[in-house]
Motif scaffolding. Structure first.
Motif, PDB file in Angstrom:
ATOM      1  N   TRP A 142       0.810  -1.213   0.000  1.00 46.27           N
ATOM      2  CA  TRP A 142       0.000   0.000   0.000  1.00 46.27           C
ATOM      3  C   TRP A 142       0.852   1.276   0.000  1.00 46.27           C
ATOM      4  O   TRP A 142       0.309   2.365   0.152  1.00 46.27           O
ATOM      5  N   THR A 143       2.163   1.166  -0.175  1.00 47.64           N
ATOM      6  CA  THR A 143       3.032   2.337  -0.211  1.00 47.64           C
ATOM      7  C   THR A 143       3.525   2.577  -1.636  1.00 47.64           C
ATOM      8  O   THR A 143       3.673   1.643  -2.432  1.00 47.64           O
ATOM      9  N   LEU A 144       3.792   3.836  -1.961  1.00 48.47           N
ATOM     10  CA  LEU A 144       4.286   4.179  -3.291  1.00 48.47           C
ATOM     11  C   LEU A 144       5.695   3.662  -3.515  1.00 48.47           C
ATOM     12  O   LEU A 144       6.070   3.361  -4.655  1.00 48.47           O
ATOM     13  N   SER A 145       6.479   3.540  -2.445  1.00 43.90           N
ATOM     14  CA  SER A 145       7.853   3.061  -2.605  1.00 43.90           C
ATOM     15  C   SER A 145       7.903   1.626  -3.111  1.00 43.90           C
ATOM     16  O   SER A 145       8.867   1.236  -3.783  1.00 43.90           O
ATOM     17  N   PHE A 146       6.877   0.848  -2.820  1.00 44.42           N
ATOM     18  CA  PHE A 146       6.845  -0.533  -3.303  1.00 44.42           C
ATOM     19  C   PHE A 146       6.744  -0.559  -4.832  1.00 44.42           C
ATOM     20  O   PHE A 146       7.408  -1.354  -5.487  1.00 44.42           O
ATOM     21  N   TYR A 147       5.925   0.307  -5.394  1.00 38.47           N
ATOM     22  CA  TYR A 147       5.750   0.333  -6.849  1.00 38.47           C
ATOM     23  C   TYR A 147       6.818   1.166  -7.540  1.00 38.47           C
ATOM     24  O   TYR A 147       7.105   0.946  -8.718  1.00 38.47           O
ATOM     25  N   ALA A 148       7.417   2.108  -6.812  1.00 39.39           N
ATOM     26  CA  ALA A 148       8.456   2.943  -7.409  1.00 39.39           C
ATOM     27  C   ALA A 148       9.688   2.136  -7.777  1.00 39.39           C
ATOM     28  O   ALA A 148      10.401   2.485  -8.727  1.00 39.39           O
ATOM     29  N   GLN A 149       9.945   1.044  -7.060  1.00 42.80           N
ATOM     30  CA  GLN A 149      11.125   0.251  -7.352  1.00 42.80           C
ATOM     31  C   GLN A 149      11.043  -0.408  -8.722  1.00 42.80           C
ATOM     32  O   GLN A 149      12.072  -0.735  -9.328  1.00 42.80           O
ATOM     33  N   PHE A 150       9.838  -0.591  -9.272  1.00 40.36           N
ATOM     34  CA  PHE A 150       9.683  -1.185 -10.594  1.00 40.36           C
ATOM     35  C   PHE A 150       9.859  -0.166 -11.710  1.00 40.36           C
ATOM     36  O   PHE A 150       9.878  -0.547 -12.884  1.00 40.36           O
ATOM     37  N   PHE A 151       9.959   1.109 -11.349  1.00 36.51           N
ATOM     38  CA  PHE A 151      10.159   2.169 -12.340  1.00 36.51           C
ATOM     39  C   PHE A 151      11.489   2.881 -12.119  1.00 36.51           C
ATOM     40  O   PHE A 151      11.678   3.992 -12.599  1.00 36.51           O
TER      41      PHE A 151
END
Length: 298
Positions: free
Chosen positions: A81-90
């Motif tokens: 539920w954090t943006l940092s989790f998805y930011a690592q894929f970009f």
């Protein structure tokens, strides 16, 4: 002499006259204690010695910045539920994306080696989005060119939704199914992000193909689609074969056939839906406001 580990002490009279001083007799040398650091500014409970405390790793006796420890330990955990989790894929820059696009169009090495263990979703997402938009524009131009009469032309945004469902679904759903199949059959080298990256960058060839989807020449449309299919499926097979071969021989053959069959279905869907004046995504193959007429598929 201070560089030798000593303090130089000179006796000076009240008037500040050094004229009578005999440096050979009046100089006294004392052991220096340079290993002790000065008290930390603002520290509680007095100064810190250089050899202890958490500031040792900073090398200057000062505590580490607050951001230095935020990426490790409990602060480095990433949650769904954090943006940092998805930011690592970009986490990729423009030069890396361009080099990967070039490697997808002109493959000279295994694409997984080009990724260097850092697959991204930035390139696959924007490549798929570009294909969707160009297919919609090309299909709309094709319908406009084939329209007759003096009536106004009406856009049909079902072309856009159809392109989005086709391209996004194929790019992000098929790799998930392939990854689950590989894991089920015991492949330890399967990686979902790498599968997404392969299929995403493999769609790059459809951008120039989609740019000519407005052509009214049927045979030329078939040639462009065939070239796009051949280049993209060769890219997929070249890079997926080492992963698929990790399973038994019979399973790897079945998976290879499925990969080719699904990609062939994508190519046919692009040709029928967007390279034809009477696309089934339109209102029965006719423009809005036109009288009913047979749909022209090709």
């Amino acid at each position: 002499m201070s560089g030798s580990g000593y303090d130089a002490v000179v006796d000076i009279d009240d008037e500040g006259d050094l004229g009578h001083t005999d440096l050979q007799d009046d100089l006294e040398f004392h052991n220096s204690n340079f290993s002790e650091t000065a008290p930390a500014l603002g520290g509680r409970g007095g100064g810190r010695k250089g050899g202890g405390g958490p500031s040792q790793s900073s090398g200057s006796g000062l505590p580490l910045p607050a951001t230095a420890s935020s990426s490790s330990g409990a602060g480095g955990k990433r949650f769904l539920w954090t943006l940092s989790f998805y930011a690592q894929f970009f986490d990729v820059d423009t030069s890396a994306v361009l080099s990967r696009c070039w490697a997808a169009l002109f493959p000279r090495a295994n694409f997984l080696d080009v990724l260097e263990g850092n697959p991204d979703l930035y390139g696959p997402f924007w490549i798929a989005t570009t294909v969707v938009l160009i297919l919609f524009l090309g299909g709309t131009i094709s319908e406009w060119r084939s329209s007759t009469g003096g009536g106004s032309f009406a856009y049909d945004f079902r072309l856009l939704s159809g392109a989005a469902g086709l391209v996004y679904g194929y790019t992000f759903v098929v790799p998930v199914a392939l990854y689950l199949a590989l894991r089920y059959f015991g492949s330890e080298s399967a990686n979902l992000l790498e599968c997404w990256a392969l299929y995403g960058y493999g769609n790059l060839v459809w951008i120039p193909v989609a740019m000519v989807s407005w052509s009214a020449i049927t045979i030329l449309n078939w040639v462009f689609v065939a070239v796009g299919f051949g280049l993209s499926v060769a890219f997929l097979l070249r890079n997926l074969y080492p992963v698929l071969s990790a399973t038994d021989r019979q399973t790897s053959k079945v998976l290879l056939i499925l990969v080719v069959a699904l990609h062939f279905g994508l190519a046919i869907a692009i040709k029928v839906l967007f390279f034809a004046h009477g696309s089934p995504l339109k209102n029965g193959g006719k423009l809005v406001g036109e009288p009913d007429k047979p749909a022209q598929m090709f």
